[in-house]
Write an enzyme that holds these catalytic residues in place. Structure first.
Site, mmCIF file in Angstrom:
data_model
loop_
_atom_site.group_PDB
_atom_site.id
_atom_site.type_symbol
_atom_site.label_atom_id
_atom_site.label_comp_id
_atom_site.label_asym_id
_atom_site.label_seq_id
_atom_site.Cartn_x
_atom_site.Cartn_y
_atom_site.Cartn_z
ATOM 1 N N ASP A 51 -2.926 -1.447 9.979
ATOM 2 C CA ASP A 51 -3.111 -1.439 8.525
ATOM 3 C C ASP A 51 -3.766 -2.709 7.991
ATOM 4 O O ASP A 51 -4.086 -2.788 6.806
ATOM 5 C CB ASP A 51 -1.759 -1.262 7.815
ATOM 6 C CG ASP A 51 -1.222 0.154 7.915
ATOM 7 O OD1 ASP A 51 -2.035 1.085 8.062
ATOM 8 O OD2 ASP A 51 0.004 0.331 7.835
ATOM 9 N N LYS A 90 0.844 -1.196 0.000
ATOM 10 C CA LYS A 90 0.000 0.000 0.000
ATOM 11 C C LYS A 90 0.875 1.241 0.000
ATOM 12 O O LYS A 90 2.048 1.220 0.441
ATOM 13 C CB LYS A 90 -0.939 0.012 1.206
ATOM 14 C CG LYS A 90 -0.254 0.134 2.585
ATOM 15 C CD LYS A 90 0.045 1.544 3.037
ATOM 16 C CE LYS A 90 0.763 1.593 4.395
ATOM 17 N NZ LYS A 90 1.276 2.928 4.756
#
Length: 289
Positions: A136, A10
């Site tokens: 996350d 990401k």
């Protein structure tokens, strides 16, 4: 019996910290998306009650330090399962880079075990499990583009961002996320415009997206690691449309529409950093190739 899962890295297009919460976590508001730099996870069913982590990378721990291990243990403990799993991690995402490599491995493990063991869990249930592993992981479970709030566990999906190239450079330094947050002074920090970033993505406006990239942690990391600023400047001088540090660092990425310019930035960094990548923006659920 085995399943394969792709675990993409990401990047933060926007990272804001709003305040410190009573539980000592920070309230965040982050726009994140995925890129085509990914680990590959293979999960094989074991009849014996054990979790085995295997990888050719010497940076991958094979015990509870590994987030994929924690994900498998959490699933087994939560649902009282006695069957085991062997998890092979083909590592491509650099470690300790601000790219959520470990979190993405854990999320891929959750998705994969849901299929391997026919658990029938929804994406929301998997994301709730992920929140118990790391901030996350919930986002990585969705494996898309999203606004992440709270500690990162409250996910609002967004459309994919405008398509472009992403050039990443990870210097050979380690950054402690905890230390960066401890040194963040919110009263003097410059907050990114999260709302404008979301609007740019929804309207598919590339230039507006580039104009509104921002990371409140970037100045803190740069003050401690000047090399991060040098990489940013190198990318900007080479013609990047936007440059930003991902997460708490130390990886810096640039957004570029033209492939020739992306190649120029990539080549300019090869002598600067050992770990340099040129990939496409994803931003949507990416099945295995």
């Amino acid at each position: 019996m085995y399943v394969l899962e792709k675990a993409p890295a990401k990047i933060n297009l926007s990272l804001d910290v709003l305040y410190k919460r009573p539980d000592d976590y920070h309230e965040v508001s982050m726009v994140m998306t995925t890129i085509d730099l990914a680990d590959r996870i293979e999960l094989r069913h074991l009849n014996s009650d054990q979790i085995i982590i295997d990888s050719e990378s010497r940076f991958v721990p094979n015990d509870e330090r590994n987030l994929a291990y924690r994900a498998a243990k959490l699933v087994k403990d939560t649902y009282g399962l006695s069957n085991g799993v062997k998890i092979f991690i083909e590592k491509q995402i650099p470690v300790a880079a601000g790219l959520a490599g470990g979190s993405s491995d854990a999320a891929a493990t959750l998705r994969g075990l849901n299929r391997l063991w026919s658990l029938g869990l929804s994406i929301e249930e998997l994301a709730a499990l992920g929140a118990k592993i790391g901030s996350d992981v919930s986002f990585c479970v969705y494996n898309t583009t999203a606004l992440a709030q709270g500690r990162g566990e409250r996910i609002t999906e967004l459309p994919p961002p405008p398509s472009c190239w992403v050039v990443l450079a990870k210097p050979s330094i380690g950054v402690s996320t905890q230390t960066i947050y401890q040194n963040l002074q919110l009263d003097h920090a410059e907050h990114p415009n999260t709302k404008a970033m979301i609007e740019a993505i929804k309207e598919n406006k590339y230039n507006r997206m580039c104009h509104n990239v921002g990371n409140i942690l970037e100045s803190v990391t740069i003050s401690k690691y000047p090399l991060v600023k040098q990489i940013k400047e190198q990318m900007e001088q080479s013609g990047a449309d936007a440059v930003l540090m991902s997460g708490s660092g130390p990886t810096v990425f640039s957004l570029v529409q033209k492939e020739t310019r992306a190649n120029r930035i990539y080549n300019s960094l090869r002598g600067f950093c050992d770990q340099v990548y040129m990939v496409r923006m994803l931003g949507y659920h990416s099945p295995l190739d």
